[in-house]
Design a protein around this motif. Sequence first.
Motif, PDB file in Angstrom:
ATOM      1  N   CYS A 185     -22.507  19.430 -18.080  1.00 34.60           N
ATOM      2  CA  CYS A 185     -21.007  19.947 -18.113  1.00 34.60           C
ATOM      3  C   CYS A 185     -20.539  19.811 -16.746  1.00 34.60           C
ATOM      4  O   CYS A 185     -20.631  20.211 -15.695  1.00 34.60           O
ATOM      5  CB  CYS A 185     -21.144  21.413 -18.354  1.00 34.60           C
ATOM      6  SG  CYS A 185     -19.238  22.194 -18.654  1.00 34.60           S
ATOM      7  N   CYS A 188     -18.895  23.443 -15.866  1.00 35.91           N
ATOM      8  CA  CYS A 188     -19.723  24.588 -15.283  1.00 35.91           C
ATOM      9  C   CYS A 188     -21.036  24.282 -14.838  1.00 35.91           C
ATOM     10  O   CYS A 188     -21.845  24.901 -14.263  1.00 35.91           O
ATOM     11  CB  CYS A 188     -19.851  25.801 -16.373  1.00 35.91           C
ATOM     12  SG  CYS A 188     -20.879  25.362 -17.576  1.00 35.91           S
ATOM     13  N   CYS A 203     -21.065  21.823 -24.323  1.00 34.94           N
ATOM     14  CA  CYS A 203     -21.702  22.705 -23.462  1.00 34.94           C
ATOM     15  C   CYS A 203     -21.718  24.149 -24.120  1.00 34.94           C
ATOM     16  O   CYS A 203     -20.969  24.605 -24.488  1.00 34.94           O
ATOM     17  CB  CYS A 203     -20.881  23.087 -22.014  1.00 34.94           C
ATOM     18  SG  CYS A 203     -21.484  24.456 -21.020  1.00 34.94           S
ATOM     19  N   CYS A 206     -20.026  27.137 -21.868  1.00 32.77           N
ATOM     20  CA  CYS A 206     -18.301  27.202 -21.614  1.00 32.77           C
ATOM     21  C   CYS A 206     -17.799  26.617 -22.915  1.00 32.77           C
ATOM     22  O   CYS A 206     -16.595  26.663 -23.125  1.00 32.77           O
ATOM     23  CB  CYS A 206     -18.030  26.972 -20.322  1.00 32.77           C
ATOM     24  SG  CYS A 206     -17.788  24.796 -20.323  1.00 32.77           S
ATOM     25  N   CYS A 208     -17.183  23.555 -23.412  1.00 32.86           N
ATOM     26  CA  CYS A 208     -16.642  22.206 -22.993  1.00 32.86           C
ATOM     27  C   CYS A 208     -17.247  20.996 -23.845  1.00 32.86           C
ATOM     28  O   CYS A 208     -18.274  21.024 -24.311  1.00 32.86           O
ATOM     29  CB  CYS A 208     -16.908  21.713 -21.537  1.00 32.86           C
ATOM     30  SG  CYS A 208     -16.118  20.163 -21.038  1.00 32.86           S
TER      31      CYS A 208
HETATM   32 ZN   LIG Z   1     -19.704  24.165 -19.309  1.00 31.25          ZN
END
Ligand SMILES: [Zn+2]
Length: 348
Positions: A185, A188, A203, A206, A208
């Motif tokens: 990611c 993060c 991800c 998070c 994403c």
């Molecule tokens: Zn992430």
Amino acid sequence: MFQDIEPLQFSNDFAWADPEPFDRVLIYRGSSVVVANTDDGVLRFPSYQALLEAGVVGSAVVAASAAKLSQSHSMSQSSSQPQSASAPSQRFSSQPQGISAQPQRTSSLPKRMDGKHLQALFLFTVGNTAYFRCEINDEKLDELLQGPLELVPVGKLRDRSPKHRVFAGMVGYEYHQFYDTHRFCGRCGMPLVHDLVERMVRCPECGCMEFSRLFPAVIVGIVDRATDKVLVSRYAGRPFKNYALIAGFCEMGETVEQTVHREVREEVGLRVANVRYYKSQPWPPSSSLLFGFFCDLDGDAQLRVDYHELEEAEWIDRADLPVDEDYSLTREMMDVLRRGEETLFPVL
Ligand SMILES: [Zn+2]
């Protein structure tokens, strides 16, 4: 052009599927791809069965499937390639049900969201041939390369035939580049997993999302109506020294039509009018989607060349445009210009 593989059809509908032994595998290392070592110029990608037999990959499902097949299937593609019992559209239509486990975060191999490793990821079909991306470690690759397989630069595939396999190897490289550069990611740092329903990695931490990546770009053929000359260029800092047309990537916030005007202005200091759309072409080496346009010089023909981008640019007679066998949109556009047929396409 490179993507013209008729009568075969390219299908990249996203689907989950386990490879059958006779499916083809695309293994990349750097910018090279693993192919059968032949001296007849015929491009052959290894079968999944070849990887099974070499002990490079393996699963209960595939091993069982392999056992049912005749041992006579060759390692490489042949004209009498075995066909799947079901059509690709049927084989690759099912999706896994549910998410059974949390993804683990210890391996660099991509995973499905249900936590299963992706040793072989279905990419696309060309005709009745299914292509999978396989990721294997360096040790296994070295073993394979000691056998009847070799690494060939993707840029050299165009020297081989048949064209539909060149297409598969180049487009597969584009997919490979996406997965190879989207393991973690960007927000993060957690390992990404593959989405279950579309070609996208996400991800699990998070949320994403990263979709397959394309860089739109324009190729521009410019004609000076007053002199009936066409503009050609040579690019600086690149090994390809033949004539090219003006080209450049789209920037955020602009349309491809606006890119035409900006690139022409930046690279050679000209204004253009009567922009005509020609065709588009996927260009896997740079993950580009190229949009070809013709246009007319508008005003002063004096060139102000950007020597950071171009080595040179000049107006030449149509008859002096290069003629060669190539798969590129640029070459096809030069053919149109040589024949004076660019005005057959409507002004936007
Ligand atoms: Zn992430």
